[in-house]
Design an enzyme around this catalytic site. Sequence first.
Site, short mmCIF file in Angstrom:
data_model
loop_
_atom_site.label_atom_id
_atom_site.label_comp_id
_atom_site.label_asym_id
_atom_site.label_seq_id
_atom_site.Cartn_x
_atom_site.Cartn_y
_atom_site.Cartn_z
N ASP A 10 -39.82 49.91 5.18
CA ASP A 10 -40.11 50.69 6.37
C ASP A 10 -39.06 51.80 6.43
O ASP A 10 -37.89 51.53 6.66
CB ASP A 10 -40.02 49.78 7.60
CG ASP A 10 -40.19 50.55 8.91
OD1 ASP A 10 -40.21 51.79 8.89
OD2 ASP A 10 -40.29 49.89 9.96
N TYR A 227 -29.78 41.48 12.79
CA TYR A 227 -31.18 41.87 12.67
C TYR A 227 -31.34 43.38 12.70
O TYR A 227 -30.81 44.05 13.57
CB TYR A 227 -31.99 41.29 13.83
CG TYR A 227 -32.38 39.86 13.62
CD1 TYR A 227 -33.39 39.53 12.73
CD2 TYR A 227 -31.75 38.84 14.31
CE1 TYR A 227 -33.77 38.21 12.55
CE2 TYR A 227 -32.11 37.53 14.14
CZ TYR A 227 -33.12 37.22 13.26
OH TYR A 227 -33.49 35.93 13.08
N LYS A 230 -37.74 42.95 11.36
CA LYS A 230 -38.35 41.82 10.64
C LYS A 230 -38.72 42.28 9.25
O LYS A 230 -39.13 43.40 9.03
CB LYS A 230 -39.62 41.38 11.37
CG LYS A 230 -39.40 40.27 12.38
CD LYS A 230 -39.36 38.90 11.74
CE LYS A 230 -39.09 37.79 12.75
NZ LYS A 230 -37.73 37.81 13.28
#
Length: 381
Positions: A10, A227, A230
């Site tokens: 991404d 994080y 995801k």
Amino acid sequence: MTTLSIIKADTGGFVGHSAVHPDMLATAQDWLRTAIGDRLLLDGKVASCGDDISLIMIHEHGPDSENIHEFAWNTFRATTQVAKRLGLYGAGQDLLSDAFSGNLRGLGPGYAELEFTERPSEPVICFLADKTEPGAWNLPLYKMFADPFNTPGLVIDEKMHAGFCFEVYDLYEEKRINFDCPAELYDLLMFIGAPARYVVHAVESKTLSEQGAATSTQRLSLIAGKYVGKDDPVLIVRCQSGLPAVGEVLEPFSFAYTVAGAMRGSHHAPFMPVSVEHAHPSRFDGPPRVVALGFQVHDGTLLGPRDLFADPAFDRARDQANTAMDYLRRHGPFEPHRLPLEDLEYTTMRALEKRIAERWQPMADAAAVSLATEPTSATTV
Ligand SMILES: [Mg+2]
């Protein structure tokens, strides 16, 4: 030997986290065309699901090749430049380092790679997912390669009857183990039923000694120490002739099972099988999506893709996903819609704990206080 690699990242969303901008896809396409011209790749396709770009590549460099991984890294740097120029959301978010070193392990992009000797007919399916995590493939891989209620070939095909071997990774402790199925089916399920931690990495036919499936198993959260998104996973499955038939490989997705992901990577939501046209999750950053691109690999070229979920036979799974999404959404900030505390992608808990730490009192004292203030002669009615 031929290697099929899917390397994905991404590098910026359009709009928000919902899709990839066409200019980014065009840039990736240019890079692939050049790499094919330079004979680095035998063939390649650009695909996307949600905000992730996937490079689907056929080559002869084997898995974990420095040349292939560096090519993908540089392609994603180029798509990041496009995202920055257009002010797209989260430009370069999956590129966690400034420099490439050897291979992509730990650098952010995810990859699934499978090396094989091309059969006279070589059908493969590339699954691309958005808004979920690598453990999302555990349930369908179990059904494809171990469940005769899904895959009749396990019972009636002589080349499948001996079963398959599952390689499972423990993402927390970075170790791996093989389970020999069907003998160790119940052992396997004890682990892969917990998909946040245990992830099927590969599946191999015991009769053919051929690898049938490969997944991407990187977890950005663990790589980066925090994080940063995801790790939307990809999966390669080879089909037919002693491996599950194309229909047996797709059948598990006729059930919209629940995965972790969706909004802020922090919710359980149903996994919706969709056509490429509908692979743009916009409701509550979900429901998480999966597309299935079918190819025939022939003489090192990728014939396809066939958009395999563009089939009304999956309408019922899509309806089921919408119904399940409505049901789960009504839980709002409560589990099991919201993920357990340790799996949240975003959390205010650490700051909150610090801020109100001194207000917590031992429960024993609280009980004593409350008992002391109760009237001693109270009667219950
Ligand atoms: Mg994504």
